[in-house]
Design an enzyme around this catalytic site. Sequence first.
Site, mmCIF file in Angstrom:
data_model
loop_
_atom_site.group_PDB
_atom_site.id
_atom_site.type_symbol
_atom_site.label_atom_id
_atom_site.label_comp_id
_atom_site.label_asym_id
_atom_site.label_seq_id
_atom_site.Cartn_x
_atom_site.Cartn_y
_atom_site.Cartn_z
ATOM 1 N N LYS A 152 0.832 -1.213 0.000
ATOM 2 C CA LYS A 152 0.000 0.000 0.000
ATOM 3 C C LYS A 152 0.868 1.265 0.000
ATOM 4 C CE LYS A 152 -3.917 -2.182 0.141
ATOM 5 N NZ LYS A 152 -4.912 -2.058 -0.920
ATOM 6 N N GLU A 189 -10.441 5.517 2.266
ATOM 7 C CA GLU A 189 -11.200 4.408 2.837
ATOM 8 C C GLU A 189 -10.203 3.294 3.123
ATOM 9 O OE1 GLU A 189 -10.563 4.583 -0.325
ATOM 10 O OE2 GLU A 189 -9.911 2.501 -0.597
ATOM 11 N N SER A 244 2.080 -9.506 -0.448
ATOM 12 C CA SER A 244 1.657 -8.101 -0.428
ATOM 13 C C SER A 244 1.883 -7.418 0.918
ATOM 14 C CB SER A 244 0.189 -8.003 -0.817
ATOM 15 O OG SER A 244 -0.592 -8.831 0.024
HETATM 16 C C1 LIG Z 1 -1.612 -6.772 2.865
HETATM 17 C C2 LIG Z 1 -2.701 -6.575 1.854
HETATM 18 N N1 LIG Z 1 -2.674 -7.325 0.733
HETATM 19 C C3 LIG Z 1 -3.627 -7.208 -0.213
HETATM 20 C C4 LIG Z 1 -4.684 -6.318 -0.059
HETATM 21 C C5 LIG Z 1 -5.727 -6.270 -1.119
HETATM 22 O O1 LIG Z 1 -5.675 -5.134 -1.903
HETATM 23 P P1 LIG Z 1 -5.186 -5.159 -3.410
HETATM 24 O O2 LIG Z 1 -5.963 -6.225 -4.101
HETATM 25 O O3 LIG Z 1 -5.500 -3.791 -3.885
HETATM 26 O O4 LIG Z 1 -3.720 -5.454 -3.432
HETATM 27 C C6 LIG Z 1 -4.747 -5.505 1.097
HETATM 28 C C7 LIG Z 1 -5.825 -4.528 1.274
HETATM 29 O O5 LIG Z 1 -6.013 -3.916 2.282
HETATM 30 C C8 LIG Z 1 -3.722 -5.638 2.064
HETATM 31 O O6 LIG Z 1 -3.719 -4.908 3.186
#
Ligand SMILES: Cc1ncc(COP(=O)(O)O)c(C=O)c1O
Length: 422
Positions: free
Chosen positions: A85, A107, A375
């Site tokens: 993020k 949000e 992520s």
């Molecule tokens: C650690 C993490 N991975 C994935 C996501 C999913 O979001 P996105 O599909 O935009 O990567 C989030 C959303 O809050 C997140 O905090």
Amino acid sequence: MSQGYHGAFGGAFIPEILHETFRRLTVAYETARADPAFWASYLQLMENYSGRPTPLTLADNLSREFGGRRVYIKREDLNQTGAHKANNVMGQGLLVKRMGKRRVIAETGAGQHGVATATMAARMGLECVIYMGAEDVERQRPNVFWMEQLGARVVPVTSGSRTLKDAINEALRDWVGSMDDTHYLLGTACGAHPFPEMVAWFQSIIGEEARRQILTQAGTLPTHVYACVGGGSNALGIFQAFLNDPDVALVGVEAGGEGLASGRHAARLAGDGVVGVAHGYKTFFLQNADGQMRDTHSVAAGLDYVGVSPILAHLHAQGRVRFAAATDSEVVSALKHLMRAEGIIPALESSHAVAQALKELPELPADAVVIINLSGRGDKDIFTVADALDDPGWRHFIRSKAENYARRDEHNQIFQGKESGQ
Ligand SMILES: Cc1ncc(COP(=O)(O)O)c(C=O)c1O
């Protein structure tokens, strides 16, 4: 692409009052994108503040366990604030400064985007308000604590299912009344044009690095890339670098929740999403027969969203990205597996990508080279994971904390009573 369409998906379905704001944002974004100095300043910020490039870690033990198929992990968990993020908020923060605005609203579902936004706002001297579903406020209390300590105001949203989609509605309501001095910092590759494209652009830093790193470390492109999909920003971030390599299989993993048949999930592309228009754009949404948004469910708050990036919807329609769903219980097992095998604690969201890779690895060719985009890190999920694992030591710790607080409150009441002579 025209007017932000990706095949049949995307667009900008926004109230008249927001047209000028979106027009100015699109101009600011397109000007920045055409200016190499902007990307250079973004790279510098990410290197010197967020800790990029993030490593690509060869998971030795997993690779051995799966018969020598090579498993690499892209470590977005090592970014400042613990998730990918940061890439998006820092990029949009630089744009906000260029546009001369002084306030940001956002949000958040899991809270990671909120913490990232509050962090960016603190660093860049911006006022910050975060809208968050009341249920997510409960699930992600540690992130709420940090957002507030970082100087943001967190507004719990009690309408609807009290999750991400309701927080988005509330943030849009704020923006209609505040757009002159406020930027709505959307956290994922969704919403009206130019958000999906702009967020995907900032997140493309993940794939740019991963491509270079895998070529250096493995001497070849990956055969498979796995990423979890909430709105789709981390998935697009890594997939974009491999879109023109037809031999690289791209796998997006959605929240299978309690199983697709249960109806309690958030699988739009791997499940039963239907094309519709909401939140300013056209994509697959989970809807009932009357076109009303369905309630979604996932153990991972960040995947618990009713829509999906229009760019991913298009890549799905083209057959370029394959979509799968991992259930809550598969995800908790995968989380444990990665922790024990590699000493890495993944976020519940990221564990969806891990779960799907673990499911498929035994069937992949012996020379497979797999990248899992991790992520984010899992410490934010400690309450949910400890609950799911029913850890007795943790239960004892929480109970004694609660007793301590109760004793302290009792003591304060008696003390205050004495002071006021009662
Ligand atoms: C650690 C993490 N991975 C994935 C996501 C999913 O979001 P996105 O599909 O935009 O990567 C989030 C959303 O809050 C997140 O905090």
